[in-house]
Design an enzyme around this catalytic site. Sequence first.
Site, mmCIF file in Angstrom:
data_model
loop_
_atom_site.group_PDB
_atom_site.id
_atom_site.type_symbol
_atom_site.label_atom_id
_atom_site.label_comp_id
_atom_site.label_asym_id
_atom_site.label_seq_id
_atom_site.Cartn_x
_atom_site.Cartn_y
_atom_site.Cartn_z
ATOM 1 N N HIS A 28 0.844 -1.217 0.000
ATOM 2 C CA HIS A 28 0.000 0.000 0.000
ATOM 3 C C HIS A 28 0.874 1.260 0.000
ATOM 4 O O HIS A 28 0.616 2.212 0.727
ATOM 5 C CB HIS A 28 -0.962 -0.003 1.196
ATOM 6 C CG HIS A 28 -2.068 -1.012 1.069
ATOM 7 N ND1 HIS A 28 -3.346 -0.683 0.708
ATOM 8 C CD2 HIS A 28 -2.055 -2.359 1.224
ATOM 9 C CE1 HIS A 28 -4.091 -1.785 0.665
ATOM 10 N NE2 HIS A 28 -3.333 -2.825 0.973
ATOM 11 N N TYR A 298 3.217 -5.490 9.623
ATOM 12 C CA TYR A 298 3.155 -4.027 9.573
ATOM 13 C C TYR A 298 4.292 -3.437 10.401
ATOM 14 O O TYR A 298 4.893 -2.430 10.032
ATOM 15 C CB TYR A 298 1.797 -3.508 10.090
ATOM 16 C CG TYR A 298 0.620 -3.789 9.169
ATOM 17 C CD1 TYR A 298 0.481 -5.029 8.549
ATOM 18 C CD2 TYR A 298 -0.350 -2.836 8.924
ATOM 19 C CE1 TYR A 298 -0.590 -5.299 7.700
ATOM 20 C CE2 TYR A 298 -1.429 -3.089 8.078
ATOM 21 C CZ TYR A 298 -1.540 -4.330 7.476
ATOM 22 O OH TYR A 298 -2.598 -4.586 6.636
HETATM 23 C C1 HEM Z 1 -1.299 -11.780 5.637
HETATM 24 C C2 HEM Z 1 -2.030 -10.709 5.370
HETATM 25 C C3 HEM Z 1 -1.485 -9.302 5.202
HETATM 26 C C4 HEM Z 1 -0.186 -8.849 5.190
HETATM 27 C C5 HEM Z 1 1.099 -9.651 5.339
HETATM 28 C C6 HEM Z 1 -0.239 -7.404 5.013
HETATM 29 C C7 HEM Z 1 0.865 -6.578 4.959
HETATM 30 C C8 HEM Z 1 0.828 -5.195 4.916
HETATM 31 C C9 HEM Z 1 1.971 -4.311 5.081
HETATM 32 C C10 HEM Z 1 3.413 -4.784 5.297
HETATM 33 C C11 HEM Z 1 1.522 -3.025 4.995
HETATM 34 C C12 HEM Z 1 2.360 -1.742 5.129
HETATM 35 C C13 HEM Z 1 2.459 -1.354 6.616
HETATM 36 C C14 HEM Z 1 3.232 -0.069 6.874
HETATM 37 O O1 HEM Z 1 4.381 0.091 6.444
HETATM 38 O O2 HEM Z 1 2.670 0.818 7.562
HETATM 39 C C15 HEM Z 1 0.090 -3.103 4.764
HETATM 40 C C16 HEM Z 1 -0.742 -2.017 4.595
HETATM 41 C C17 HEM Z 1 -2.110 -2.110 4.445
HETATM 42 N N1 HEM Z 1 -2.908 -3.243 4.491
HETATM 43 FE FE1 HEM Z 1 -2.243 -5.111 4.732
HETATM 44 N N2 HEM Z 1 -1.561 -7.031 4.919
HETATM 45 C C18 HEM Z 1 -2.336 -8.140 5.029
HETATM 46 C C19 HEM Z 1 -3.717 -8.209 5.026
HETATM 47 C C20 HEM Z 1 -4.562 -7.131 4.898
HETATM 48 C C21 HEM Z 1 -5.994 -7.182 5.006
HETATM 49 C C22 HEM Z 1 -6.803 -8.452 5.318
HETATM 50 C C23 HEM Z 1 -6.450 -5.908 4.824
HETATM 51 C C24 HEM Z 1 -7.864 -5.385 4.903
HETATM 52 C C25 HEM Z 1 -8.808 -5.951 5.651
HETATM 53 C C26 HEM Z 1 -5.296 -5.057 4.590
HETATM 54 C C27 HEM Z 1 -5.331 -3.705 4.346
HETATM 55 C C28 HEM Z 1 -4.227 -2.870 4.314
HETATM 56 C C29 HEM Z 1 -4.300 -1.441 4.126
HETATM 57 C C30 HEM Z 1 -5.558 -0.598 3.880
HETATM 58 C C31 HEM Z 1 -2.982 -0.963 4.213
HETATM 59 C C32 HEM Z 1 -2.510 0.486 4.113
HETATM 60 C C33 HEM Z 1 -2.490 1.090 5.510
HETATM 61 C C34 HEM Z 1 -1.990 2.527 5.464
HETATM 62 O O3 HEM Z 1 -2.628 3.324 4.751
HETATM 63 O O4 HEM Z 1 -0.967 2.798 6.099
HETATM 64 N N3 HEM Z 1 -4.164 -5.827 4.661
HETATM 65 N N4 HEM Z 1 -0.302 -4.426 4.720
#
Ligand code: HEM
Length: 309
Positions: A28, A298
């Site tokens: 993201h 995260y």
């Molecule tokens: C194994 C499952 C998942 C992994 C490994 C993962 C991993 C990540 C990582 C590494 C980030 C960046 C974090 C940062 O640097 O702040 C991220 C951001 C994000 N993820 Fe996931 N994610 C997963 C599942 C999900 C799910 C299920 C959703 C929604 C229900 C989701 C929604 C988001 C969103 C909206 C962002 C952006 C947050 C922001 O604006 O800072 N992710 N994810």
Amino acid sequence: AEKEVTADQVVSALESTFGVHSGERRNHIKGTCATGEFVGSPEANTYTRSILFSGKPVSVIARFSLPGGNPEIPDTAKVPRGMALEFRLPDGSLQHMTMLNTPVFGAASPQTFLDNIIAKKPDPATGKPDPEKIKAFKASHPDSLPQSEFLAKNNPPVSWTNSSYFGIHTFKFVNRDNKTTLVRWRFVPKDGEKQMTDDELKSSPPKFLEQKLIERTISGPVQWDMILTIGIPGDPEDNPTLSWPSDRKEIKVGTLTITSAMPQKGAECEKINFDPLVMTDGIEPTSDPVLLFRSSAYAISFGKRLSGN
Ligand code: HEM
């Protein structure tokens, strides 16, 4: 038994597929900051004692995004849109909701998420993902299909403000009598849901979502209703790829109002880790392995980008 996937492995896979963009999110990466407020409805107090639903306005820092680690991903990509919210409660506590605009997720386990990222790694010969690898991934991971079917049937929204966003996971609401209720939630736009046509997908520029959001907030506040779905015992609670039966009770439990938006660089949302396990008293995680895994992934991405890596 399969070896447990680690958060390090997943973040390394994101870096290997998308490259490392110093100081930026590993997933993201493309996004826009916004601010506003939330007014919860005391009707939710039947199910939760969280002060999020006191009826008083709570300030919100938001971030709208596109998934993946490519900062140049086109705004027309047929991938989910994200909305992350940090609620800053009067007692100093925080509540996070980090959502997508698909009702279900594309992985029932961290292994599927990892295998998906690996399958998307560009082929050095073409600079693009290898379609055969994507096909093989889908064939061997049926839990990825409900989300990809939704994305195939639903074109992306015309803007971040013309979309619903889903919490996707099941959460527990705990009330004053310590009674636990399984819930899911989603945010439904008062501007209405509007998807791009196939023609618009072809003719739209690669960058318009940010400008459109900024302009929309300048013309006036943008609102979403928060809708709570009340589960019953036996509803799937640890699998974010499964929908609940459509006849579950739903109540409106609040209104989100976004009043301003700005590029992420230097803005407040940039340095927030929207870890979905940050919760106030009265809201608890389920044993959903994807939900529980997210927190550590995260944290690694956040730690790296904060230290300039
Ligand atoms: C194994 C499952 C998942 C992994 C490994 C993962 C991993 C990540 C990582 C590494 C980030 C960046 C974090 C940062 O640097 O702040 C991220 C951001 C994000 N993820 Fe996931 N994610 C997963 C599942 C999900 C799910 C299920 C959703 C929604 C229900 C989701 C929604 C988001 C969103 C909206 C962002 C952006 C947050 C922001 O604006 O800072 N992710 N994810």
